[in-house]
Design a protein around this motif. Structure first.
Motif, PDB file in Angstrom:
ATOM      1  N   PHE A  33       0.848  -1.200   0.000  1.00 17.06           N
ATOM      2  CA  PHE A  33       0.000   0.000   0.000  1.00 17.06           C
ATOM      3  C   PHE A  33       0.876   1.239   0.000  1.00 17.06           C
ATOM      4  O   PHE A  33       1.800   1.375   0.814  1.00 17.06           O
ATOM      5  CB  PHE A  33      -0.907  -0.006   1.234  1.00 17.06           C
ATOM      6  CG  PHE A  33      -1.793   1.209   1.370  1.00 17.06           C
ATOM      7  CD1 PHE A  33      -2.633   1.585   0.340  1.00 17.06           C
ATOM      8  CD2 PHE A  33      -1.789   1.970   2.533  1.00 17.06           C
ATOM      9  CE1 PHE A  33      -3.458   2.700   0.450  1.00 17.06           C
ATOM     10  CE2 PHE A  33      -2.604   3.076   2.663  1.00 17.06           C
ATOM     11  CZ  PHE A  33      -3.439   3.449   1.612  1.00 17.06           C
ATOM     12  N   VAL A  34       0.614   2.145  -0.931  1.00 15.01           N
ATOM     13  CA  VAL A  34       1.294   3.442  -0.984  1.00 15.01           C
ATOM     14  C   VAL A  34       0.273   4.505  -0.592  1.00 15.01           C
ATOM     15  O   VAL A  34      -0.626   4.825  -1.375  1.00 15.01           O
ATOM     16  CB  VAL A  34       1.870   3.729  -2.381  1.00 15.01           C
ATOM     17  CG1 VAL A  34       2.471   5.131  -2.441  1.00 15.01           C
ATOM     18  CG2 VAL A  34       2.927   2.693  -2.750  1.00 15.01           C
ATOM     19  N   PRO A  35       0.362   5.060   0.629  1.00 16.42           N
ATOM     20  CA  PRO A  35      -0.672   5.974   1.115  1.00 16.42           C
ATOM     21  C   PRO A  35      -0.578   7.393   0.566  1.00 16.42           C
ATOM     22  O   PRO A  35      -1.554   8.138   0.633  1.00 16.42           O
ATOM     23  CB  PRO A  35      -0.444   5.980   2.635  1.00 16.42           C
ATOM     24  CG  PRO A  35       1.022   5.697   2.785  1.00 16.42           C
ATOM     25  CD  PRO A  35       1.363   4.753   1.668  1.00 16.42           C
ATOM     26  N   ASP A  36       0.581   7.775   0.030  1.00 16.43           N
ATOM     27  CA  ASP A  36       0.776   9.151  -0.444  1.00 16.43           C
ATOM     28  C   ASP A  36       0.883   9.174  -1.962  1.00 16.43           C
ATOM     29  O   ASP A  36       1.650   8.416  -2.563  1.00 16.43           O
ATOM     30  CB  ASP A  36       2.045   9.748   0.172  1.00 16.43           C
ATOM     31  CG  ASP A  36       1.978   9.797   1.688  1.00 16.43           C
ATOM     32  OD1 ASP A  36       0.925  10.214   2.218  1.00 16.43           O
ATOM     33  OD2 ASP A  36       2.963   9.396   2.340  1.00 16.43           O
ATOM     34  N   TRP A  37       0.120  10.054  -2.573  1.00 15.00           N
ATOM     35  CA  TRP A  37       0.143  10.193  -4.033  1.00 15.00           C
ATOM     36  C   TRP A  37       1.322  11.071  -4.452  1.00 15.00           C
ATOM     37  O   TRP A  37       1.420  12.230  -4.033  1.00 15.00           O
ATOM     38  CB  TRP A  37      -1.177  10.814  -4.498  1.00 15.00           C
ATOM     39  CG  TRP A  37      -1.269  11.003  -5.980  1.00 15.00           C
ATOM     40  CD1 TRP A  37      -1.085  10.057  -6.943  1.00 15.00           C
ATOM     41  CD2 TRP A  37      -1.576  12.222  -6.673  1.00 15.00           C
ATOM     42  NE1 TRP A  37      -1.269  10.591  -8.194  1.00 15.00           N
ATOM     43  CE2 TRP A  37      -1.568  11.927  -8.053  1.00 15.00           C
ATOM     44  CE3 TRP A  37      -1.864  13.520  -6.258  1.00 15.00           C
ATOM     45  CZ2 TRP A  37      -1.840  12.886  -9.025  1.00 15.00           C
ATOM     46  CZ3 TRP A  37      -2.139  14.466  -7.233  1.00 15.00           C
ATOM     47  CH2 TRP A  37      -2.119  14.157  -8.591  1.00 15.00           C
ATOM     48  N   PRO A  38       2.230  10.552  -5.293  1.00 12.92           N
ATOM     49  CA  PRO A  38       3.396  11.337  -5.694  1.00 12.92           C
ATOM     50  C   PRO A  38       3.173  12.202  -6.918  1.00 12.92           C
ATOM     51  O   PRO A  38       4.104  12.843  -7.412  1.00 12.92           O
ATOM     52  CB  PRO A  38       4.442  10.252  -5.984  1.00 12.92           C
ATOM     53  CG  PRO A  38       3.627   9.125  -6.521  1.00 12.92           C
ATOM     54  CD  PRO A  38       2.307   9.174  -5.784  1.00 12.92           C
ATOM     55  N   GLY A  39       1.949  12.230  -7.438  1.00 14.02           N
ATOM     56  CA  GLY A  39       1.680  12.987  -8.655  1.00 14.02           C
ATOM     57  C   GLY A  39       1.764  12.086  -9.882  1.00 14.02           C
ATOM     58  O   GLY A  39       1.870  10.863  -9.784  1.00 14.02           O
ATOM     59  N   VAL A  40       1.718  12.686 -11.053  1.00 10.23           N
ATOM     60  CA  VAL A  40       1.753  11.925 -12.306  1.00 10.23           C
ATOM     61  C   VAL A  40       3.048  11.111 -12.373  1.00 10.23           C
ATOM     62  O   VAL A  40       4.144  11.677 -12.237  1.00 10.23           O
ATOM     63  CB  VAL A  40       1.660  12.884 -13.513  1.00 10.23           C
ATOM     64  CG1 VAL A  40       1.719  12.088 -14.812  1.00 10.23           C
ATOM     65  CG2 VAL A  40       0.367  13.694 -13.444  1.00 10.23           C
ATOM     66  N   PRO A  41       2.963   9.795 -12.594  1.00 10.66           N
ATOM     67  CA  PRO A  41       4.153   8.938 -12.482  1.00 10.66           C
ATOM     68  C   PRO A  41       4.988   8.879 -13.752  1.00 10.66           C
ATOM     69  O   PRO A  41       5.160   7.807 -14.351  1.00 10.66           O
ATOM     70  CB  PRO A  41       3.537   7.580 -12.155  1.00 10.66           C
ATOM     71  CG  PRO A  41       2.244   7.594 -12.897  1.00 10.66           C
ATOM     72  CD  PRO A  41       1.742   9.007 -12.823  1.00 10.66           C
TER      73      PRO A  41
END
Length: 258
Positions: free
Chosen positions: A151-159
């Motif tokens: 699970f990745v809880p933080d969105w890093p923006g457009v990948p």
């Protein structure tokens, strides 16, 4: 009945042996399997316009097949797939790769056993991702993902940058799936069949979780039985048998993809 006193472990082993002896593997090429996977996932609700990518390693080192950017999953054929290098430069075929494929290259680099990657934004995964809660596996049919989804809880923006590739590759760890908050899902496999099955499974798991959360509190599975179920459905042969069924379904409606 000859097997009335046979243990569950022996019955499971016998079933695995019968699968190998009695069910033949597909003769499809890797290109055909990849194109069929795109059509299968389109039919299973993974369509989100041009969002999402699928890649598969080729026999050549540090290269992989992927769909052309600009084509939807329902337009991919074995012939219009392109081969690209680690910098996403086409080596064969016309067109460009989706720029977001960059994070696939990091996964391939850091996980040598991975040979296929599928990243999509299906409806139920996308809806559950908005809650920023982990995927919960609490139903028998979805146990293929039990203790197997990061699970990745933080969105890093457009990948599309290397930063996202490093983040997602690290988050994957030894698992076969990653649930990305505010984003979507990513699954990997030792082959195309395994990755396709997991992509279908993770969307079903998210749908069931949303339905269960709306009705009450989700109850956990017994750990040892859930792990047993995970291992039972995660064999290479089982993956290939499942994929063959999905391929037959897709070919009824998408005769032009291979």
């Amino acid at each position: 009945m000859k097997t009335s006193n046979t243990t569950k472990e022996t019955l499971m082993q016998n079933a695995q042996q019968d699968m190998h002896m009695l069910i033949q593997d597909s003769l499809l090429s890797e290109r055909e399997k990849l194109a069929l996977t795109c059509r299968i996932l389109f039919d299973k609700g993974h369509d989100a316009g041009l969002a999402g990518q699928i890649t598969s390693r080729t026999a050549a080192k540090n290269t992989f097949l992927t769909q052309r950017f600009g084509l939807g999953f329902d337009e991919v054929t074995a012939e219009n797939l392109i081969e690209v290098d680690q910098d996403l430069k086409p080596l064969a075929g016309v067109g460009m790769a989706n720029p977001a494929n960059r994070f696939h290259t990091w996964i391939y680099q850091e996980h040598p056993d991975v040979n296929c990657i599928i990243h999509t934004h299906p409806t139920h995964i996308a809806a559950l991702s908005m809650l920023a809660v982990p995927l919960i596996i609490s139903q028998m049919d979805t146990c293929g993902l039990y203790n197997d989804c990061s699970f990745v809880p933080d969105w890093p923006g457009v990948p599309v940058g290397n930063e996202e590739g490093i983040l997602i590759s690290k988050a994957l760890g030894n698992n076969r799936a990653v649930f990305l908050a505010h984003h979507g899902q990513l699954v990997v496999g030792k082959n195309i069949e395994e990755a396709c099955n997991l992509a279908i499974l993770i969307e079903r798991a998210a749908k069931l979780q949303l339905l269960a959360m709306a009705a009450g509190e989700i109850k956990p599975l017994p750990q040892h039985l859930a792990q047993e179920a995970h291992d039972w459905v995660s064999t290479d042969k089982r993956n290939k048998v499942n994929f063959a069924y999905y391929a037959r379904q897709a070919l009824k409606h998408h005769t032009n993809c291979i």
